[in-house]
Write a protein that holds these residues in place. Sequence first.
Motif, PDB file in Angstrom:
ATOM      1  N   ILE A   4      88.795 -23.635   7.282  1.00 49.30           N
ATOM      2  CA  ILE A   4      88.417 -22.474   6.463  1.00 49.30           C
ATOM      3  C   ILE A   4      87.271 -22.842   5.531  1.00 49.30           C
ATOM      4  O   ILE A   4      86.300 -22.090   5.386  1.00 49.30           O
ATOM      5  N   LEU A   8      83.392 -21.437   5.455  1.00 50.31           N
ATOM      6  CA  LEU A   8      82.768 -20.879   4.254  1.00 50.31           C
ATOM      7  C   LEU A   8      81.442 -21.576   3.964  1.00 50.31           C
ATOM      8  O   LEU A   8      80.435 -20.915   3.669  1.00 50.31           O
ATOM      9  N   SER A  45      89.316 -26.689   0.356  1.00 49.21           N
ATOM     10  CA  SER A  45      90.068 -25.739   1.194  1.00 49.21           C
ATOM     11  C   SER A  45      91.205 -25.068   0.459  1.00 49.21           C
ATOM     12  O   SER A  45      91.469 -23.873   0.649  1.00 49.21           O
ATOM     13  N   GLN A  49      90.244 -18.511  -0.871  1.00 41.94           N
ATOM     14  CA  GLN A  49      91.043 -17.393  -0.378  1.00 41.94           C
ATOM     15  C   GLN A  49      90.381 -16.819   0.866  1.00 41.94           C
ATOM     16  O   GLN A  49      89.150 -16.884   1.025  1.00 41.94           O
ATOM     17  N   VAL A  50      91.177 -16.242   1.726  1.00 40.57           N
ATOM     18  CA  VAL A  50      90.653 -15.721   2.992  1.00 40.57           C
ATOM     19  C   VAL A  50      90.754 -14.200   2.981  1.00 40.57           C
ATOM     20  O   VAL A  50      91.843 -13.639   3.120  1.00 40.57           O
ATOM     21  N   HIS A 274      85.917 -14.780  -1.424  1.00 36.09           N
ATOM     22  CA  HIS A 274      86.580 -16.047  -1.096  1.00 36.09           C
ATOM     23  C   HIS A 274      87.131 -16.714  -2.357  1.00 36.09           C
ATOM     24  O   HIS A 274      87.865 -17.704  -2.264  1.00 36.09           O
ATOM     25  N   ALA A 277      90.442 -12.572  -3.150  1.00 39.09           N
ATOM     26  CA  ALA A 277      90.326 -11.874  -1.862  1.00 39.09           C
ATOM     27  C   ALA A 277      90.214 -10.363  -1.989  1.00 39.09           C
ATOM     28  O   ALA A 277      89.595  -9.713  -1.143  1.00 39.09           O
TER      29      ALA A 277
END
Length: 587
Positions: A4, A8, A45, A49-50, A274, A277
């Motif tokens: 992730i 980014l 990581s 946030q995703v 990110h 979220a």
Amino acid sequence: MLSIFEQLQERVNHHLQVIYAEIELPDSFEELTQQLLVTMNIDHSDKVQVPLRHHNNWDQQDVMLITYGDSIEQTDQKPLQTLHHFLQEYCLDIINSVHILPFFPYSSDDGFSVIDYSSVNEALGNWDDISALCSDFRLMSDVVINHCSARSAWFNNFIKGEGPGSDFFFTASPLEDTSEVVRPRTSDLLRLTETANGEKYVWCTFSHDQVDFDFRNPKVLLAFASIIKQYLDVGIRVFRLDAVAFLWKKQGTSCINLEETHEAIRLFRTLIEHTVADAVIITETNIPNRQNLTYFGNANEAHGIYNFSLPPLLVNTLVTGSCRHLKAWLGSMPPAQNGTFFFNFIASHDGLGLRPAEGLLNDGELSALVNTMQNFGGRISWRKAENGGQKAYEINIALYDALQGTVKGQDKWGLERFICAHAIMFGLEGIPGLYIHSLLGTNNDYEKVRNTSHNRSINRHKWDYKKLKEALDSPYSQHSKVLKRMSHLLAVRKKQAAFHPNATQFTLQLGDQVFGFWRQSLDRRQSIFCIYNISDQEQVIRLSDINLIGTDSWVDLLSEQTICHEDIELLLTPYRAVWISNINQPH
């Protein structure tokens, strides 16, 4: 497969390569990427946030009140605290989001010439007051990203030639050809400034107290990333990028809507969502409709865009008694993809912008609208036209006064016309933004215009809270009547799934004096036919024209009147609004 965090990094790096493709940077793209991620505190990581792509972090309960921090004042209390008390007392059941216009120290333009982005204007309150508001409401803050005050520490350092900000500002030679530059003011574009490094001509899109940043310098980008991170930490979740269309300048171009500007917005979105979220970006781009729509990108740029064409078209509809142009525009508008929304409004702290109506209303229609608004006490702000002359840029007027009559003059239908305008806005696809002076039915403030000599002051009244409470507690005052009617509309609206900002919308063809559209909930269970008499004469519509399904029971949500299938026609008194639904949500 990339982690992730690596994804980014790769995305931010790509944004930077597009933005600075023609710029030689002192650091590599990888180094600048790392600096941005450290600034946002997402440099590992477990901090990232995703965000969900095409996910709606909003629903039909979202309504945003637009206000200055000191629109309501009370002796011996900071205005932000007074505003909070007002919201708790009168708005908790109808408003869940608040846009407080720039609450920072400033030197002009009622806050949009920011001296210090990291401080709250002491005259309004402090960061604790902002945090308290964030605990009860979703708060939107301006990021005045194109320019700052000529009295800021950054610009003082520019003049001295040393310290933070000394290289933050865009300069140009007066010998350069700037004839293609598009801007909303008639003042000189360049400001002559004496600095420690000699005479400099500083770019000023708006006024000579509002000096434009030079985003070709990545230090400016980093500075705004730091500012946004501070606001996120306080609890702010919606960011209004003010005047962002002018962000990037390039010789020989219009210096508006450039690709670097669009990519910068994509970068800020990546960084913001990110970090948190469900945080949201709204772009403020007061430009023609087709250009405005480009700020959605491919659902990867602004989450929301101001629906700037709505205010002039809707006011024109109600003062002419014809919805022909509004209907054609609405029918041509693409639906917002999931993960994006239209931010609908019909009144703001500025005025009735006319550029977004260009190409939708002809010159004669625009002139008639301007003349009508002047008859109701409005003022006109101008811009330079393409031929070197002047052209009306916006009409400055309180919406309540703007709708007190038609092109024929003032009449008795002012309140009904005003409520009809909001009933239309509250039903449309998107999230409604309600200006505080519309919620309160405030009139033109001529005294403030005289005191400030600024046309926009006409719609920036400051209420004394004691006097406001007296007005709102009197059932016979226009302010009490407006608040009661608005509260009813919003209480009904927030319970209807078909009013989700991304629910289906279809324009109805009911003639020029009756405006209508159909909404359907995302799960397709609820349908609402939104129908409005936009004229000063009674209108009759045939129920067969809106094709009510015979197996369903139908009710007007606003009057709670049952619509019987045996009824052939529906009588609409002047400016009546009906929301005919197959599901009656109790309220």
